[in-house]
Write an enzyme that holds these catalytic residues in place. Structure first.
Site, PDB file in Angstrom:
ATOM      1  CD  GLU A  61     -22.139  22.889 -17.019  1.00 64.50           C
ATOM      2  OE1 GLU A  61     -22.719  22.380 -16.035  1.00 64.50           O
ATOM      3  OE2 GLU A  61     -21.301  23.798 -16.912  1.00 64.50           O
ATOM      4  CG  HIS A  65     -12.729  28.956  -8.117  1.00 64.05           C
ATOM      5  ND1 HIS A  65     -13.761  28.704  -7.250  1.00 64.05           N
ATOM      6  CD2 HIS A  65     -13.243  28.764  -9.358  1.00 64.05           C
ATOM      7  CE1 HIS A  65     -14.847  28.357  -7.940  1.00 64.05           C
ATOM      8  NE2 HIS A  65     -14.554  28.388  -9.220  1.00 64.05           N
ATOM      9  CG  HIS A  66     -11.930  35.254  -9.409  1.00 63.04           C
ATOM     10  ND1 HIS A  66     -11.268  36.122 -10.247  1.00 63.04           N
ATOM     11  CD2 HIS A  66     -11.289  35.296  -8.213  1.00 63.04           C
ATOM     12  CE1 HIS A  66     -10.259  36.675  -9.581  1.00 63.04           C
ATOM     13  NE2 HIS A  66     -10.236  36.174  -8.350  1.00 63.04           N
ATOM     14  CD  GLU A  67     -19.438  30.124  -9.272  1.00 59.71           C
ATOM     15  OE1 GLU A  67     -18.922  29.104  -9.737  1.00 59.71           O
ATOM     16  OE2 GLU A  67     -20.297  30.801  -9.889  1.00 59.71           O
ATOM     17  CG  HIS A  94     -15.548  25.914 -15.161  1.00 62.05           C
ATOM     18  ND1 HIS A  94     -15.833  24.655 -14.713  1.00 62.05           N
ATOM     19  CD2 HIS A  94     -14.264  25.877 -15.601  1.00 62.05           C
ATOM     20  CE1 HIS A  94     -14.774  23.887 -14.866  1.00 62.05           C
ATOM     21  NE2 HIS A  94     -13.791  24.606 -15.388  1.00 62.05           N
ATOM     22  CD  GLU A  95     -20.232  27.019 -14.381  1.00 66.39           C
ATOM     23  OE1 GLU A  95     -19.576  27.955 -13.927  1.00 66.39           O
ATOM     24  OE2 GLU A  95     -19.987  25.827 -14.137  1.00 66.39           O
ATOM     25  CD  GLU A 119     -18.308  20.418 -13.174  1.00 70.01           C
ATOM     26  OE1 GLU A 119     -17.212  20.915 -12.889  1.00 70.01           O
ATOM     27  OE2 GLU A 119     -19.353  21.080 -13.265  1.00 70.01           O
TER      28      GLU A 119
HETATM   29  C1  NOJ Z   1     -19.181  24.616 -11.442  1.00 64.81           C
HETATM   30  C2  NOJ Z   1     -17.829  24.403 -12.016  1.00 64.81           C
HETATM   31  O1  NOJ Z   1     -17.896  23.714 -13.237  1.00 64.81           O
HETATM   32  C3  NOJ Z   1     -17.008  23.649 -11.015  1.00 64.81           C
HETATM   33  O2  NOJ Z   1     -15.767  23.296 -11.555  1.00 64.81           O
HETATM   34  C4  NOJ Z   1     -16.877  24.491  -9.774  1.00 64.81           C
HETATM   35  O3  NOJ Z   1     -16.170  23.752  -8.806  1.00 64.81           O
HETATM   36  C5  NOJ Z   1     -18.245  24.857  -9.220  1.00 64.81           C
HETATM   37  N1  NOJ Z   1     -19.058  25.410 -10.235  1.00 64.81           N
HETATM   38  C6  NOJ Z   1     -18.150  25.864  -8.088  1.00 64.81           C
HETATM   39  O4  NOJ Z   1     -17.749  27.092  -8.591  1.00 64.81           O
HETATM   40 CA    CA Z   2     -19.938  23.520 -14.784  1.00 66.70          CA
END
Ligand code: NOJ
Ligand code: CA
Length: 703
Positions: free
Chosen positions: A173, A412-414, A482-483, A507
């Site tokens: 990133e 969404h799964h963080e 993501h990531e 973002e």
């Molecule tokens: C980073 C992600 O790129 C973003 O899209 C997300 O909203 C945040 N993390 C929280 O999970």
């Molecule tokens: Ca990100």
């Protein structure tokens, strides 16, 4: 099939160098590959494009822990050549048919110190480049083994212009920059582009792949990899004096590179080359080097556009978390909500209404599940279970409401870096998604990978991402990661893996110094070479959106529209708030119209770091969509419309930069004009500094 048997069972006592046979070659069009043993007996390869050298004789090799590996002199034990020409259809994509046409050269090598130990190097030569990989055949002399280093080199003949980001083990990133190879300085670029502390590869001379290069005499070269499975990502060490690039594999938590078992193989190393920048973007070399789909059925996989409870959190208007902290409890031990929680049932319904009114298929909701009070920075493993909604997100009611409006919900799964915790829960979590009618998930891996400190781009996490894709497929769930490690074409094999972030998305304009205007002109030549990106375009309120007034999106509004065409993804977010779209519904029409799946794509003009014009034909219908973007310079782009069906008249709706438009001074100035055109027409597009243009071409009935 032609067969070369160049050497048979050379005895261990002979010098390989003394017996080095004449070089092996393979060709396709202008691309020529030469493979040889150097005077020290080490295998090398070289690539030419016509009369021009792309890669000078460069080492091949793999060092193994405990040796003897394939890093010293080797013996050439034979080789084969075969030709392949086939055409296949992707489940979704930029084009309907993909031709896979190459000449394959397989080189068999033997380790003379341990004569039973064997390595193959397989090369595929295409008209637009070369892919090669190391294969470890089944053999008694190699069971479980550990790769300590890959010795692959790319010896470049000159100090090319390079478009690059630093080689960080845990993130891609950064915003792209460019310099001569001799001036690559990853440390300086980390400082310039980041406001978030991340762990950085310890070497300022290491850059990430895909790496884009341009020679002084106009040759465009892209170096990346394909099918990165069960192996770490490859970064490149740049020798600033000799322009020799050397593979650097992202290590595991204790410094090993890859744990393998024969038979196995590495990913493909890819070199795409052309004297036209547009050919680099049109190349299918990387996806062709991936295996066909492993999924039993794919008819449930649907590309789509979506809006979401998301940007409002990014800009600090609402929050993911429900309570101020995990300790803010009432007398019954329940969390006490703040007024800033974004994922409330009422707020989500607002997005569902907007999606339904404007024909946007999906709504993403972040911050819906318990755990966000504790998610970041304290390295706890079991923060999320992915099945427990906050009390103000009434999951069944949301599902019912979305269904009544014909809108799909995206979950969404963080994971907050706890990939093992996610693996313990993902089966149950996808069952929960199925129960509530969710068919698409966005995952995330913010922060350090806990508990062991594996790296995001190492072998263990690369395998994790594949396990996620496989488990999601079992439940008919599509994934946007993501990531994650940057893609290498694996969505051919797992077509439910629709997109990844794995790069610096829009973002960053919410919470950092952002993305300079040229970033989006480099991304297609770098990050996007391996696969689609969830870039989250479509921000209409380009300044004054964040608590910090210095934040601004470094494009015009028209360029935000063009990104839907220039940044290919089967999953595209309309990232801004419904109220910001409501203020410009005429411009939003382009987002409403633009497809996410295509029958054809033409790159009309491109120069990394400067500009890009792409046109695509919608899947199954004769509609075309064009996106044209520039960097910080104003430009005029002339576009011939000879891609349109001859004899057909189209209405072109042109969404262009308006009077005085400029990303810094006047980003929201746009104008929409309509005109009837045919394949004989031409258009002149005036792009503002940081600007762009987007055009839809829809057939008008013949009368
Ligand atoms: C980073 C992600 O790129 C973003 O899209 C997300 O909203 C945040 N993390 C929280 O999970
Ligand atoms: Ca990100």
């Amino acid at each position: 099939m032609r067969k070369f048997l160049l050497a048979l069972l050379l005895g261990a006592g002979y010098s390989a160098a003394a017996l080095a046979p004449r070089p092996l070659t393979a060709c396709q069009g202008k691309v020529k590959l030469t493979v040889a043993l150097n005077p020290a007996g080490q295998p090398t390869y070289a690539v030419a494009y016509g009369v021009r050298l792309v890669v000078n004789a460069s080492r091949l090799g793999i060092a193994l822990q405990g040796g003897p590996g394939f890093d010293g002199p080797l013996v050439l034990a034979g080789s084969e050549v075969k030709d392949v020409d086939e055409t296949w259809q992707p489940v979704w994509g930029e084009v309907k048919n993909i031709r896979n046409h190459y000449q394959q050269l397989t080189v068999h090598l033997r380790q003379p110190q341990m004569p039973g130990r064997r390595l193959d190097v397989v090369f595929r030569v295409f008209a637009d480049g070369v892919g090669f990989r190391y294969e470890f055949p089944r053999q008694l002399a190699l069971g479980n083994f550990v790769v300590s280093d890959e010795l692959t080199e790319f010896a470049l003949p000159a100090d090319h212009q390079a478009f690059w980001i630093p080689g960080d083990y845990d993130t891609n990133e950064y915003y792209y920059t460019h310099s001569r190879l001799s001036a690559v300085d990853g440390t300086a670029q980390v400082k310039a582009s980041t406001e978030i502390a991340v762990r950085v590869a310890p070497d300022a001379q290491v850059v990430a792949t895909p790496l884009m290069l341009k020679s002084a005499d106009g040759l465009y070269i892209n170096i990346h990899e394909a099918a990165q499975l069960d192996y770490p990502a490859m970064q490149l060490h740049v020798d600033r004096a000799s322009y020799r690039l050397t593979a650097r594999l992202v290590p595991d938590a204790v410094g090993s590179k890859a744990f393998l078992h024969a038979p196995s193989h590495t990913p493909w190393r890819t070199i795409i080359v052309s004297d036209k920048a547009t050919d680099i973007l049109a190349s299918k070399l990387i996806i062709n080097l991936n295996e066909p789909s492993k999924l039993a059925s794919t008819d449930w996989i649907k590309p789509m556009k979506f809006v979401g409870v998301w940007w409002e959190m990014q800009i600090g208007r609402t929050d993911w978390k429900y309570a101020a902290s995990a300790d803010t409890l009432d007398a019954k031990g329940q969390l006490i909500p703040t007024s800033r929680h974004g994922a409330t049932t009422a707020n989500v319904k607002r997005y569902i209404d907007f999606a339904a009114q404007h024909h946007i298929a999906g709504v993403l909701v972040e911050g819906w599940n318990v755990g966000w009070e504790d998610w970041f920075g304290n390295w706890k493993e079991n923060v999320f279970d992915f099945v427990t909604p906050y009390p103000d997100f009434r999951v069944a009611e949301v599902t019912q409401y979305a269904k009544s409006k014909g809108v799909q919900m995206l979950m969404h799964h963080e994971t907050s870096g706890s990939a093992t915790n996610y693996e313990q829960h993902f089966d149950t979590a996808y069952q929960f998604m199925n129960k509530y009618g969710y068919h698409s998930v966005k995952t995330g891996y913010v922060g350090r990978i806990i508990p062991r400190g594996e790296h995001h781009d190492g072998q263990w996490m690369s395998n994790h991402f594949v396990r996620v894709a496989e488990m999601a497929a079992k439940h008919h769930v599509t994934v946007d990661m993501h990531e994650a490690v940057r893609p290498t074409g694996l969505s051919r094999t797992y077509p439910n893996w629709l997109a990844s972030e794995a790069g610096r998305g829009n973002e960053y304009n919410a919470f950092s110094i952002g993305n300079p205007p040229e970033h989006e002109t480099i991304m297609p030549f770098t990050r996007l070479m391996g696969g689609p990106m969830d870039y989250t375009p479509g921000i209409f309120k380009l300044q004054g959106y964040a608590t910090n007034p210095a934040r601004r999106v470094q494009t015009t509004l028209a360029k935000q529209l063009a990104l839907y065409v220039t940044m290919y993804s089967p999953l595209q977010m309309a990232a801004d708030l419904p109220e910001n779209y409501a203020a410009h519904l005429d411009a939003f029409q382009f987002i409403e119209d633009v497809p996410v799946d295509w029958d054809d794509t033409r790159i009309l003009a491109a120069e990394p770091g400067d500009y890009l014009t792409t046109v695509r034909r919608a899947k199954g219908r004769d509609e075309w969509y064009l996106g044209s973007i520039t960097d910080e310079q104003a430009r005029t782009q002339s576009v011939k419309l000879d891609f349109l069906t001859p004899g057909q008249r189209y209405e072109a709706a042109i969404y262009a930069d308006g009077k005085g438009a400029d990303w810094q001074k006047n980003p929201a100035s746009y104008q929409i004009t309509r005109q009837v055109v045919t394949s004989k027409s031409a258009l002149t597009l005036k792009l503002a500094p940081g600007g762009g243009a987007a055009i839809s071409f829809k057939p008008v009935s013949k009368q």
